[in-house]
Design a protein around this motif. Structure first.
Motif, PDB file in Angstrom:
ATOM      1  N   LEU A  67       0.823  -1.200   0.000  1.00  0.00           N
ATOM      2  CA  LEU A  67       0.000   0.000   0.000  1.00  0.00           C
ATOM      3  C   LEU A  67       0.864   1.259   0.000  1.00  0.00           C
ATOM      4  CD1 LEU A  67      -2.558  -1.053   2.756  1.00  0.00           C
ATOM      5  CD2 LEU A  67      -2.850  -1.254   0.283  1.00  0.00           C
ATOM      6  N   ASN A  68       0.283   2.351  -0.473  1.00  0.00           N
ATOM      7  CA  ASN A  68       0.940   3.650  -0.354  1.00  0.00           C
ATOM      8  C   ASN A  68      -0.114   4.738  -0.215  1.00  0.00           C
ATOM      9  OD1 ASN A  68       0.563   5.282  -3.050  1.00  0.00           O
ATOM     10  ND2 ASN A  68       1.010   3.181  -3.703  1.00  0.00           N
ATOM     11  N   ILE A  69       0.288   5.851   0.391  1.00  0.00           N
ATOM     12  CA  ILE A  69      -0.584   7.017   0.484  1.00  0.00           C
ATOM     13  C   ILE A  69       0.169   8.233  -0.018  1.00  0.00           C
ATOM     14  CG2 ILE A  69      -1.726   6.001   2.494  1.00  0.00           C
ATOM     15  CD1 ILE A  69      -0.424   8.259   4.157  1.00  0.00           C
ATOM     16  N   VAL A  70      -0.574   9.249  -0.416  1.00  0.00           N
ATOM     17  CA  VAL A  70       0.028  10.489  -0.916  1.00  0.00           C
ATOM     18  C   VAL A  70      -0.136  11.586   0.128  1.00  0.00           C
ATOM     19  CG1 VAL A  70      -0.022  12.274  -2.690  1.00  0.00           C
ATOM     20  CG2 VAL A  70      -0.466   9.880  -3.311  1.00  0.00           C
ATOM     21  N   GLY A  71       0.974  12.235   0.452  1.00  0.00           N
ATOM     22  CA  GLY A  71       0.951  13.424   1.300  1.00  0.00           C
ATOM     23  C   GLY A  71       1.706  14.524   0.580  1.00  0.00           C
ATOM     24  N   THR A  72       1.793  15.690   1.172  1.00  0.00           N
ATOM     25  CA  THR A  72       2.474  16.792   0.498  1.00  0.00           C
ATOM     26  C   THR A  72       3.871  17.006   1.064  1.00  0.00           C
ATOM     27  OG1 THR A  72       1.653  18.515   1.994  1.00  0.00           O
ATOM     28  CG2 THR A  72       0.261  17.919   0.119  1.00  0.00           C
ATOM     29  N   GLU A  73       4.596  17.871   0.406  1.00  0.00           N
ATOM     30  CA  GLU A  73       5.966  18.169   0.823  1.00  0.00           C
ATOM     31  C   GLU A  73       6.033  18.813   2.207  1.00  0.00           C
ATOM     32  OE1 GLU A  73       7.335  20.769  -2.243  1.00  0.00           O
ATOM     33  OE2 GLU A  73       5.631  22.125  -2.041  1.00  0.00           O
ATOM     34  N   PHE A 111      -5.279   6.567  -0.574  1.00  0.00           N
ATOM     35  CA  PHE A 111      -5.823   7.914  -0.406  1.00  0.00           C
ATOM     36  C   PHE A 111      -4.695   8.933  -0.465  1.00  0.00           C
ATOM     37  CE2 PHE A 111      -4.872   6.683   4.001  1.00  0.00           C
ATOM     38  CZ  PHE A 111      -4.289   7.831   4.522  1.00  0.00           C
ATOM     39  N   GLY A 112      -5.076  10.192  -0.579  1.00  0.00           N
ATOM     40  CA  GLY A 112      -4.132  11.297  -0.530  1.00  0.00           C
ATOM     41  C   GLY A 112      -4.671  12.347   0.427  1.00  0.00           C
TER      42      GLY A 112
END
Length: 207
Positions: A67-73, A111-112
């Protein structure tokens, strides 16, 4: 209207705290409900990174594939460290819902999210969907919430706003900080203001 967030709950959540005499959890949205803020009695506002970890752990109990999720810098580095422990990858995106959703689609992420409280599970930022999912976690796996809220975020954050033509005056000092192991620095141009925002994350044991 001209300002859909005027007097919206998520933008005035501390005032809402004062009005409520008793609550276990408080769920609050902005004007178009694409953002959600969740708070717990005797804890306060739950950090977006902790919400992200709650959802990530919840999904990891249901799926066996990687699994992976997206976050911001500008997500707190603490989250990436915690995700690594449960073998979930953190995909970094630039700030902005379009950037997050694009990365989410490309990487087929579960999700992100953005630190502002915007979460995307179905390739669109949806605060109502996010709140319903949180209630589902409360019902089925409440121990996940309890365990994560007890954890300490070991990175503190400082945000500095600088007028663009003044940035050179401090750039050499920032470069020196970047070389320190317990410090992470993110520089980005603000979308809403004519300033450069400097995000400095440092571990609590840094001196």
């Amino acid at each position: 209207g001209k300002n859909i967030n005027k007097k919206s709950g998520s933008n005035h959540i501390y005032k809402t705290f004062k009005k409520l005499k008793s609550f276990d959890y408080l769920i609050s949205f902005d004007g178009d409900a694409d953002r959600v803020i969740i708070a717990k009695k005797n804890y306060g506002i739950i950090e977006s990174e902790k919400l992200a970890l709650i959802f990530a752990k919840y999904f990891s109990t249901k799926k066996r594939n990687k699994l992976n999720i997206v976050g911001t810098e500008i997500s707190n580095p603490w989250l990436k460290e915690q995700l690594k422990k449960i073998k979930i990858d953190f995909v970094k995106s630039k700030v902005g819902d379009r950037n997050v959703i694009k990365k989410q689609i490309i990487n087929k992420s579960i999700f992100g999210f953005e630190t502002s409280g915007h979460f995307s599970f179905l390739n669109s930022m949806d605060g109502i969907y996010t709140s319903v999912l949180f209630l589902n976690v409360m019902k089925k796996k409440p121990q996940i919430i309890d365990q994560i809220l007890l954890q300490e975020i070991n990175y503190k954050q400082i945000v500095i706003k600088i007028i663009p033509n003044k940035y050179k005056n401090i750039s050499k000092y920032l470069n020196n900080l970047k070389n320190l192991k317990k410090v992470k620095i993110i520089k980005r141009k603000s979308i809403w203001e004519d300033v450069i925002k400097i995000y400095i994350f440092y571990k609590k044991d840094f001196s």
